[in-house]
Design an enzyme around this catalytic site. Structure first.
Site, mmCIF file in Angstrom:
data_model
loop_
_atom_site.group_PDB
_atom_site.id
_atom_site.type_symbol
_atom_site.label_atom_id
_atom_site.label_comp_id
_atom_site.label_asym_id
_atom_site.label_seq_id
_atom_site.Cartn_x
_atom_site.Cartn_y
_atom_site.Cartn_z
ATOM 1 C CG ASP A 1 10.963 1.375 4.714
ATOM 2 O OD1 ASP A 1 11.690 2.086 5.415
ATOM 3 O OD2 ASP A 1 9.812 1.707 4.365
HETATM 4 C C1 LIG Z 1 13.186 7.397 1.844
HETATM 5 S S1 LIG Z 1 12.813 6.632 3.274
HETATM 6 C C2 LIG Z 1 11.766 5.269 3.056
HETATM 7 C C3 LIG Z 1 10.844 5.072 4.085
HETATM 8 O O1 LIG Z 1 11.157 5.300 5.447
HETATM 9 C C4 LIG Z 1 9.944 5.266 6.134
HETATM 10 O O2 LIG Z 1 9.970 4.427 7.222
HETATM 11 P P1 LIG Z 1 10.279 4.935 8.718
HETATM 12 O O3 LIG Z 1 9.780 6.331 8.838
HETATM 13 O O4 LIG Z 1 9.538 3.972 9.589
HETATM 14 O O5 LIG Z 1 11.772 4.816 8.886
HETATM 15 C C5 LIG Z 1 8.852 4.975 5.154
HETATM 16 O O6 LIG Z 1 8.440 3.677 5.055
HETATM 17 C C6 LIG Z 1 9.447 5.599 3.934
HETATM 18 O O7 LIG Z 1 8.848 5.402 2.720
#
Ligand SMILES: CSC[C@H]1O[C@H](OP(=O)(O)O)[C@H](O)[C@@H]1O
EC number: 5.3.1.23
Length: 353
Positions: free
Chosen positions: A241
């Site tokens: 992220d």
């Molecule tokens: C390719 S997306 C990166 C990332 O998004 C996720 O977070 P979230 O589901 O909370 O938006 C996760 O940390 C992933 O690796």
């Protein structure tokens, strides 16, 4: 077949509601910036690149309908500010906002309101294509790097959370690497963690794996160490992220313990992320704001309580993996870099945040 998380045609935007997957496939109409803000906050759409793309496309939808009147720059600024505040840890929305604002301000010098709206819409629409192209490069670089360590064998990968088509404009980042390995005929098996507390692995990565015919096995987060010891894991590949200047990486909570465990077992640990997820303005992971989500996301599943009523809950959505544990490298669309090489590799290629 590639799953379509974002459906866009000029003036109309729909997102696949990720909270309803895998049991219901429902596309929700996003008619405004505020619709997008609420969908991002509720995690109907999630994944750092997808958040930025949906946020910006919602702005394009409003601009197409003439929003901002004679002062579109103010409307764009306020909209981007609202969208950026939805989720603080992923950097992609903030970066897109900064770049888009700069574009809008430059264009406003020589264009009237209508022309400015058109130009901003075009800039936003190009994000979709850019993201898919970048992800394919990430997939290719990552697969080649992993395979260079095992010239003849097929490989077994462990991943965390969801980083596939659903978390991006298409193809995916870490899951894109897995997809590329599969396309080369070199993927023996993918292990995906269910990813507590929100189960993106069990609900979304497993859904993508089944839909795409990947040989995949679901494990709970607490099975990771055993899986590394018993199942011949070649590499751990996760998304990000926010990757900061020294290579420290904020990713879905649980990533840090996977990196420690991989190091213990001598398994290379990779982060796969587009350069838009990198933030050279922060020196170390200590400076990353970690989003804390509502307790109910941990104490219940689909509205069914699973924890003792009254228990105190701490629900951080992300953790930071120190760069020393990222032993395989950081896979970007520009190549694979060791954490110590990242800053030099990206300097001059990223706009300042
Ligand atoms: C390719 S997306 C990166 C990332 O998004 C996720 O977070 P979230 O589901 O909370 O938006 C996760 O940390 C992933 O690796």
């Amino acid at each position: 077949m590639t799953l379509e998380a974002i459906r866009y045609r000029s003036g109309s935007l729909q997102i696949l509601d990720q909270l309803l997957l895998p049991h219901q496939t429902v596309y929700t109409e996003i008619r405004s910036v505020d619709d997008a803000y609420r969908a991002i906050k509720a995690m109907k759409v999630r994944g750092a690149p997808a958040i930025a793309i949906v946020g910006c496309l919602s702005l394009a939808v409003e601009l197409r309908a003439g929003a901002g009147g004679d002062d579109p720059v103010t409307f764009i600024r306020e909209s981007l500010c609202h969208l950026t505040s939805a989720r603080p840890t992923a950097v992609n929305m903030g970066r897109a906002a900064r770049e888009l604002m700069e574009h809008a301000e430059n264009e406003s010098m020589e264009k009237n309101s209508e022309q400015l709206r058109e130009s901003v819409i075009t800039w936003i629409e190009e994000m979709l294509e850019r993201d898919v192209n970048d992800n394919k490069k990430i997939g290719n670089y990552g697969a080649q790097h992993i395979l260079s360590g095992v010239p003849r064998d097929s490989v077994t990968i462990l991943t965390h959370c969801n980083t596939g088509s659903l978390a991006t404009a298409g193809y995916g980042t870490a899951l894109g690497v897995v997809r590329s390995l599969h396309a080369l005929g070199r993927l023996k098996r993918l292990y995906c963690t269910e990813t507590r507390p929100y189960n993106q692995g069990a609900r979304l990565t497993a859904y993508e794996a089944v839909a795409e015919g990947l040989p995949a096995t679901l494990i709970t987060d607490s099975m990771a160490a055993l899986t590394m010891r018993e199942r011949g894991i070649t590499a751990v590949v996760v998304g990000a992220d926010r990757v900061v200047a020294n290579g420290d990486t904020a990713n879905k909570v649980g990533t840090y313990q996977l990196a420690i465990t991989a190091k213990h077992h001598g398994i290379p640990f990779y982060v796969a992320a587009p350069s838009t997820s990198c933030d050279l303005s922060l020196e170390s992971g200590r400076d990353v704001v970690i989003e804390v989500r509502p307790p109910e996301e941990m104490t219940s599943i689909n509205g069914v309580a699973i924890a003792a009523p009254g228990i105190d809950v701490w629900n951080p959505s992300f953790d930071v993996t120190p760069h020393q544990l990222i032993t395989g490298g950081i896979i970007t669309e520009l190549g694979v870099f060791l954490p110590s090489e990242l800053q030099a590799a990206l300097t001059g290629r990223l706009t300042a945040l």
